[in-house]
Design an enzyme around this catalytic site. Sequence first.
Site, PDB file in Angstrom:
ATOM      1  N   ARG A  68       0.756  -1.294   0.085  1.00 24.04           N
ATOM      2  CA  ARG A  68      -0.005  -0.089  -0.123  1.00 24.04           C
ATOM      3  C   ARG A  68       0.868   1.290  -0.112  1.00 24.04           C
ATOM      4  NH1 ARG A  68      -4.071  -2.650  -2.012  1.00 24.04           N
ATOM      5  NH2 ARG A  68      -5.237  -3.797  -0.688  1.00 24.04           N
ATOM      6  N   ASP A 311      -1.483 -12.862  -1.337  1.00 25.42           N
ATOM      7  CA  ASP A 311      -2.481 -11.735  -1.952  1.00 25.42           C
ATOM      8  C   ASP A 311      -2.821 -10.699  -0.743  1.00 25.42           C
ATOM      9  OD1 ASP A 311      -3.871  -9.853  -3.659  1.00 25.42           O
ATOM     10  OD2 ASP A 311      -5.401 -11.106  -4.101  1.00 25.42           O
TER      11      ASP A 311
END
Lengths: 433, 341
Positions: A68, A311
Site C-alpha cells: 500500500r 495476496d
Amino acid sequence: MSDLVIRGGHLLDPAAGVDAPKDIFLKAGRVADIAAPGKLKGTNGAEVIDAAGLTVAPGLIDMHVHLREPGFAHKETIVTGTACAAAGGFTSVAAMPNTRPVNDSPDTVRWMQSPDRGAVVRVFPIAAATRGSKGEAINDYAALKSAGAIAVSDDGLPILKDGIMREALAAAARVGLCVIQHAEDTRMTVGGSMNQGPASFRLGLRGMPAEAEVSIVERDIRLVSELRDARVHLHVAHLSTAGALAAVRQARRNGLRVTCEVAPHHFLLTDEHVGFYNTNAKMCPPLRSAADRDAMIEGILDGVVDAIATDHAPHAQHEKEVEFQNAPNGILGLETALGLSLRWLHKEMKLPMGRIISLLSAQPAALLGMKGRGTLAVGSFADVVIFDPKAEWTYKVTETRSKSKNTPFNDWPMLGKVRWTISEGRIAFTGQA
Amino acid sequence: MTTAAPTLRRQLSTPQAPPSLFPYNPGSLLSVQDLSLDGLNQLLTRATELETMDPVERDRILFKRRVALLFYEPSTRTRTSFELAAKALGADTTLVSNLSSSIDKGESLKDTGLTLRALGAEAIILRHNSSGAAWLLEEATRLPVLNAGDGMHEHPTQALLDLRTILARLRPGVTTVDEKTLEGVTVAIVGDIFHSRVARSDMLLLPRLGASVLLCGPRELLPDLAAKAGPGIEIDRDFANALRRSQAVIMLRIQSERLAGLQLDQDEYRESYQLTGPRLASFAPEAIVLHPGPIIRGLEITAGVADGFQSVILDQVRNGVAIRMAVVERALTTAQKGTRA
C-alpha cells in the site's frame, strides 16, 4: 549485526534435500556453515538461538502482497506490512504495483527498496506491466529490472488487449522477467461482487463467473504458445477456478512455461463463507464454489500449483464497513499463511511439511529468479524461519501487526507457530513459545 | 514439476462456513428465513388482532415509541404502509430519505444508523439499493432493523403480506399455518426474477408451508441457477404452461433501474410474458393475480387484468398495513424483553 548460531533444531530445506537435525551458523548475513548437532566450529562470540524441538526452514517468500505504499499509508505501510510478513515467517515479499502513483517507474521501484522505508524483511517490487496499469502501452522493462523490479504485472487489473499482452510477454522474456497476470475478463464481471453461483443469486449480488478467469488464462496460454520462445514466462496470479487450473495443467504438459499461485483463502473457503455480506470475505478473484476449492487442493497436492501466495491486501476498517457491493476487494494474509497451510494441507490433507515449505519458499524463489533465497545451502542469504511445528494456536486479528484487520480467519485454528524470523542475518521477529 | 492429472481424490475436510450471528437483535426482520413457523404464526395472528382492534386501544401499544424510516430508494406502498402501521400503534415516526439528508453529503450507512440511534430511534425500517444493507445496519446499531427491501435481495414484509393474501383467498378460515398448509398450491412468479427482492423472499417463504414455486421468465431475467435458491423451486419458461399449473400468479415489474445496461426488447417481452385477459382466461381462469407494485400497465400486465376480478392487488396493499403493524410491534416489544447480552 551479530553472528548467529541456530542450535538443536531440525533443518528442513527441501531445495537442498535436507530434512535432519542440524546446527546452522549465520555470519555476515549469509549461511556460513551447517553441521550435525554440536559439530559447528569457529562460532565463538556468536549469539545462540536454542531451536530444540523446532523446525528451521528457509525464510518464506510471498510473491504476491500489497504493501500500500506509496499512496495508501492509512491501509498499510512498508513498515507494518513487512512486520506482518516477519510475524508470518516471511523474509521476502513481492509487492504489487497498484499503489499511488502506480509503480511503473524505476524511481518508484528504488523508492520502495530504500532503507528509509524501514522494511524489516526484503521487499521486491513488482513493477507495472503497462503505463499506469492502464493496459495500453508497455513499460521499459530493462530499466525497471535494473532498478530492482522482480517481475511485471498490472495486478488488480488484467491486460485485456491481445496485442499488449503479447508484447508484454515478449519484452519481459527478453530481459528475463515473468509477466504476472490478474486473470479476469472485466467485461464479464461488471458490477459483480462475488462468485456467480447459487449463493450470489440467493444474496441478490451480481456474480463474477468462473469463465471470466478461465477465458483470460486460456487466451494468455495461447499467446505464450504462439510466441514460440522458451524464455517467455506467464505466471497466473491468485488462480481460483478449476477451469483455469486445468488450462495451466495442459499448458505445462505441452511444455510451456506457465506457472501459477493459489492463495490460502482459495484452497480453504467457498462462496458460502460470504455468509450474510461479510466484506472480509470479499476479494478478487472471489471465493469460488466448493468444486473450485477442491480443485485448488488437488492442484497443490499433485504439483500443478507452483506457489502459495497470500495476496495480502489490507483495507482500513471504515472502508470495509460498507455495503457489500461497495466494499473494496482484498483480505490480509501474511500472518496466517503458514499456520493455515500446515493446519489444513499438512495435518488434514497429509501433504508432507517439506512440500508446504517448498511452495512457500524454494518454488516462488525459482519462479522469480531470486538467487540465494528459498534455501539454506551454505552461501545463501541468512533468511530463516524457525517455528514450532506442533504448536496449535488461534489467530486473533486484534493482535495483528497490520494497520488493517480485514481477515476472514479471525479465531481460526492454526498449526505451527513462528518463533524467530531472521532476514539476512538480522532477527526480524521473535514470537512467544 | 508434476503435470500428471490428479489420480487421488482425498476426502476434503476443510472447514464449513460458521453459523450466522444474525439477527443480533431478536426484534429484527432481515430475511423471511429469520422467522420460525411459530414466529410466522404469531405475526399472522397478531396482524389479524391488530387489524380489528379498537383504534384507541391500539394507539397505546407503542405510545410515543420512536421508529425511524430510512429510505434510500423511492417507495409509495412500503413507506406509507410502514408509517401508517407504526402510527396506528401510537409510535412516533420520522422519515429520513437519501434525497433530503446528509446521505447526500456522503455520510455512510453506519454513521447514519448510529446518528438515528443517538437521536432516540428504537427501531429502523430500512429501504436500500444495496443487497445486504439491512445486515450492515443491524450489526452497526444492534437496533431492531426491519428490512423494507435491500437491493435485489429480500423484502420480507412483502412476502408476509403475499402469504396473508394467498391464505385469505385459497385457504379461507385457516388461522395457523404449518408445513402442509399450502400443499397442492402452486404459485407462479413471473417476470424479472433476477432483479427482484420480492421474488427472493416469496420463493424462500412459500415452500416452507408446502407450496410449489414456479419461476417463469426469459433467461436474461431468470438465470437457471435461481432454481437452486432453495427447496420447492422450479423453472418453467413457458408462460402458458406455468399459468396452467398455478393457483396464484405473482407478476413482477421489469426493474429498469437495475438492468445495468441489459437491453430488452419490450415487444418481445409483452409477446411472451404479459399477463393479458385472454391468457388468463385460457390458462388460469381460477387463479388469483398478485403484483407487489408499482404496476407498469401495458407492460407486464394489462390494465384489464390489473383491475379485473381475479386481481387481489389492492388486497395486498391492505394486508401490508396489517402485517407491518405486527412486524413493528414485534420489533419494539421483543427487544424490550432484553435478550440482548
